[in-house]
Write a protein that holds these residues in place. Structure first.
Motif, PDB file in Angstrom:
ATOM      1  N   VAL A 120       0.842  -1.208   0.000  1.00 34.80           N
ATOM      2  CA  VAL A 120       0.000   0.000   0.000  1.00 34.80           C
ATOM      3  C   VAL A 120       0.872   1.251   0.000  1.00 34.80           C
ATOM      4  O   VAL A 120       0.584   2.217  -0.711  1.00 34.80           O
TER       5      VAL A 120
ATOM      6  N   ALA B 283       0.834   4.208  -2.809  1.00 29.52           N
ATOM      7  CA  ALA B 283       0.652   5.641  -2.514  1.00 29.52           C
ATOM      8  C   ALA B 283       1.840   6.457  -3.020  1.00 29.52           C
ATOM      9  O   ALA B 283       1.656   7.537  -3.593  1.00 29.52           O
TER      10      ALA B 283
ATOM     11  N   LEU C 154      -1.038   8.639   4.254  1.00 26.30           N
ATOM     12  CA  LEU C 154      -2.157   8.042   3.521  1.00 26.30           C
ATOM     13  C   LEU C 154      -2.231   6.534   3.776  1.00 26.30           C
ATOM     14  O   LEU C 154      -3.330   5.981   3.912  1.00 26.30           O
ATOM     15  N   THR C 155      -1.080   5.890   3.861  1.00 28.09           N
ATOM     16  CA  THR C 155      -1.052   4.461   4.147  1.00 28.09           C
ATOM     17  C   THR C 155      -1.599   4.190   5.546  1.00 28.09           C
ATOM     18  O   THR C 155      -2.413   3.280   5.748  1.00 28.09           O
TER      19      THR C 155
ATOM     20  N   THR D 120      -5.258   4.575   5.462  1.00 25.42           N
ATOM     21  CA  THR D 120      -5.861   3.439   4.780  1.00 25.42           C
ATOM     22  C   THR D 120      -6.075   2.281   5.758  1.00 25.42           C
ATOM     23  O   THR D 120      -7.158   1.688   5.811  1.00 25.42           O
TER      24      THR D 120
ATOM     25  N   TYR E  93      -6.283  -0.901  -1.728  1.00 21.29           N
ATOM     26  CA  TYR E  93      -5.969  -0.024  -2.858  1.00 21.29           C
ATOM     27  C   TYR E  93      -7.118   0.952  -3.132  1.00 21.29           C
ATOM     28  O   TYR E  93      -6.890   2.127  -3.386  1.00 21.29           O
TER      29      TYR E  93
ATOM     30  N   THR F 285      -9.389   2.008  -0.994  1.00 20.37           N
ATOM     31  CA  THR F 285      -9.429   2.960   0.119  1.00 20.37           C
ATOM     32  C   THR F 285      -8.336   4.001  -0.038  1.00 20.37           C
ATOM     33  O   THR F 285      -8.579   5.211   0.100  1.00 20.37           O
ATOM     34  N   CYS F 286      -7.130   3.549  -0.345  1.00 20.91           N
ATOM     35  CA  CYS F 286      -6.014   4.475  -0.542  1.00 20.91           C
ATOM     36  C   CYS F 286      -6.285   5.399  -1.730  1.00 20.91           C
ATOM     37  O   CYS F 286      -5.995   6.597  -1.669  1.00 20.91           O
TER      38      CYS F 286
END
Length: 175
Positions: free
Chosen positions: A33, A37, A50-51, A54, A74, A76-77
């Motif tokens: 993830v 990002a 961001l990770t 997520t 993915y 969600t991110c």
């Protein structure tokens, strides 16, 4: 004290609690993830944030679905990246608007001037602007955070903008 055989057995056993299952899920997918990002945003720290966000979302939904996988992470991110792009666009638009103000100092230091001016504001006013422009909170969300009505929240935003404008103008006159 556990024997080597017991340790090997523990390592081979499947996680039993929700926390253990999520920890394993996190370990399997975190770097994937993060790489996802990072390929989409030019800032390692933002990609890490961001990770983390997520996986925070994933944790909130983890108990309800056992079919959560990398595609969910993915997606969600991807949604969080969209929010980040919109946030960056809003910041750039605000900075461009401030640059167009004839009393605002021109040049490449506009972002620095904006940040310095915001640091001179009262904490409550600064927080209202951050929540509105950087965190993209709606009037209802802002009201819930502040513990007031949406109308009162927008009044606070209006006062904070006037305060920021006054600070920026006073800096121009004293420069």
């Amino acid at each position: 004290m556990q024997t080597n055989a017991e340790l090997v057995e523990d390592e081979g056993s499947s996680p039993s609690t929700q926390e253990e299952r999520f920890t394993e899920f996190y370990r399997r997918n975190y770097w994937l993830v993060l790489a996802y990002a990072e390929r989409r945003i030019n800032n390692h720290e933002t990609a890490r944030d961001l990770t983390s966000d997520t996986f925070r979302v994933a944790w909130g939904k983890f108990g309800g679905t056992e079919h959560m996988g990398l595609s969910f992470l993915y997606q969600t991110c991807r949604n969080l990246l969209g929010n980040e792009y919109r946030r960056q666009f809003r910041v750039a638009a605000l900075e461009a608007k401030l640059r167009q103000d004839p009393e605002h100092p021109a040049g490449e230091n506009h972002a620095v001037h904006l940040r310095e001016a915001m640091l001179k504001m009262r904490g409550a006013e600064r927080e209202v602007l951050y929540l509105t422009y950087w965190e993209e909170q709606t009037a209802q969300q802002l009201a819930e955070i502040l513990g007031c009505t949406p109308e009162a929240a927008w009044a606070r935003v209006s006062r904070a903008r006037k305060s920021l404008k006054h600070i920026l103008r006073s800096e121009v006159h004293h420069a």
